[in-house]
Design a protein around this motif. Structure first.
Motif, PDB file in Angstrom:
ATOM      1  N   CYS A 138      23.297  40.473  43.965  1.00  9.55           N
ATOM      2  CA  CYS A 138      24.185  40.018  45.215  1.00  9.55           C
ATOM      3  C   CYS A 138      24.418  41.119  46.372  1.00  9.55           C
ATOM      4  O   CYS A 138      24.608  40.766  47.300  1.00  9.55           O
ATOM      5  CB  CYS A 138      25.578  39.679  44.631  1.00  9.55           C
ATOM      6  SG  CYS A 138      26.334  40.843  44.041  1.00  9.55           S
ATOM      7  N   CYS A 150      29.809  38.640  39.209  1.00 11.10           N
ATOM      8  CA  CYS A 150      28.428  38.514  40.203  1.00 11.10           C
ATOM      9  C   CYS A 150      28.502  37.129  40.769  1.00 11.10           C
ATOM     10  O   CYS A 150      28.616  36.168  39.968  1.00 11.10           O
ATOM     11  CB  CYS A 150      27.212  38.771  39.583  1.00 11.10           C
ATOM     12  SG  CYS A 150      25.888  38.610  40.690  1.00 11.10           S
ATOM     13  N   PRO A 151      28.485  36.791  42.037  1.00 12.08           N
ATOM     14  CA  PRO A 151      28.362  35.488  42.643  1.00 12.08           C
ATOM     15  C   PRO A 151      27.325  34.586  41.674  1.00 12.08           C
ATOM     16  O   PRO A 151      27.633  33.291  41.644  1.00 12.08           O
ATOM     17  CB  PRO A 151      28.141  35.443  43.867  1.00 12.08           C
ATOM     18  CG  PRO A 151      28.665  36.767  44.393  1.00 12.08           C
ATOM     19  CD  PRO A 151      28.482  37.901  43.023  1.00 12.08           C
ATOM     20  N   ARG A 181      19.857  38.404  33.218  1.00 10.43           N
ATOM     21  CA  ARG A 181      19.834  39.770  33.842  1.00 10.43           C
ATOM     22  C   ARG A 181      19.196  40.816  33.195  1.00 10.43           C
ATOM     23  O   ARG A 181      18.724  41.755  34.036  1.00 10.43           O
ATOM     24  CB  ARG A 181      21.640  40.173  34.013  1.00 10.43           C
ATOM     25  CG  ARG A 181      22.056  39.144  34.735  1.00 10.43           C
ATOM     26  CD  ARG A 181      21.535  39.348  36.118  1.00 10.43           C
ATOM     27  NE  ARG A 181      21.885  40.308  36.954  1.00 10.43           N
ATOM     28  CZ  ARG A 181      23.029  40.645  37.972  1.00 10.43           C
ATOM     29  NH1 ARG A 181      23.958  39.824  38.154  1.00 10.43           N
ATOM     30  NH2 ARG A 181      23.119  41.946  38.382  1.00 10.43           N
ATOM     31  N   CYS A 220      24.716  46.244  42.507  1.00  6.97           N
ATOM     32  CA  CYS A 220      23.782  44.844  41.957  1.00  6.97           C
ATOM     33  C   CYS A 220      22.624  44.678  42.808  1.00  6.97           C
ATOM     34  O   CYS A 220      22.761  44.352  44.137  1.00  6.97           O
ATOM     35  CB  CYS A 220      24.924  43.717  41.745  1.00  6.97           C
ATOM     36  SG  CYS A 220      24.295  42.324  41.125  1.00  6.97           S
ATOM     37  N   HIS A 245      30.697  42.854  36.073  1.00 10.93           N
ATOM     38  CA  HIS A 245      30.076  42.368  37.191  1.00 10.93           C
ATOM     39  C   HIS A 245      28.945  41.419  36.815  1.00 10.93           C
ATOM     40  O   HIS A 245      28.902  40.108  37.318  1.00 10.93           O
ATOM     41  CB  HIS A 245      29.421  43.201  38.241  1.00 10.93           C
ATOM     42  CG  HIS A 245      28.860  42.837  39.195  1.00 10.93           C
ATOM     43  ND1 HIS A 245      29.675  42.484  40.549  1.00 10.93           N
ATOM     44  CD2 HIS A 245      27.649  42.535  39.774  1.00 10.93           C
ATOM     45  CE1 HIS A 245      28.856  42.144  41.396  1.00 10.93           C
ATOM     46  NE2 HIS A 245      27.707  41.895  41.056  1.00 10.93           N
TER      47      HIS A 245
HETATM   48 ZN   LIG Z   1      26.128  40.744  41.725  1.00 12.31          ZN
END
Ligand SMILES: [Zn+2]
Length: 90
Positions: free
Chosen positions: A17, A31-32, A89, A14, A26
């Protein structure tokens, strides 16, 4: 991850992150960058299950859940959040 497997990218990590493989799950949940949003809207008692299921059960369970969330069904809130996560994204 799909781009990497099809030789369209030189990494499957990714790029937001740098902490995991950029799978669909994710991007949409783990994903944070998006997990904080889910933590704000998923009730505490549901978080463990929410963050532990695999992709298809996660989608089907949440899209089939119409618990009222202050005037909106959970499935609507979930679908909108997932859509914006994907759009952001892509
Ligand atoms: Zn991520």
């Amino acid at each position: 991850m799909e781009r990497y497997q099809r030789h369209l990218s030189d990494t499957e990590v990714c790029q937001v992150c740098k902490g995991g493989v950029e799978s669909i799950l994710h991007v949409l949940r783990d994903c944070p960058a998006i997990a904080d949003l889910w933590s704000c809207i998923v009730p505490i008692r549901k978080r463990r299950e929410f963050f532990s299921t695999s992709l298809l059960p996660w989608l089907y369970d949440n899209l089939g859940n119409d618990v009222d969330m202050g005037g909106y069904g959970w499935s609507t809130v979930f679908a909108m959040a997932a859509w914006w996560a994907w759009k952001w994204r892509c």
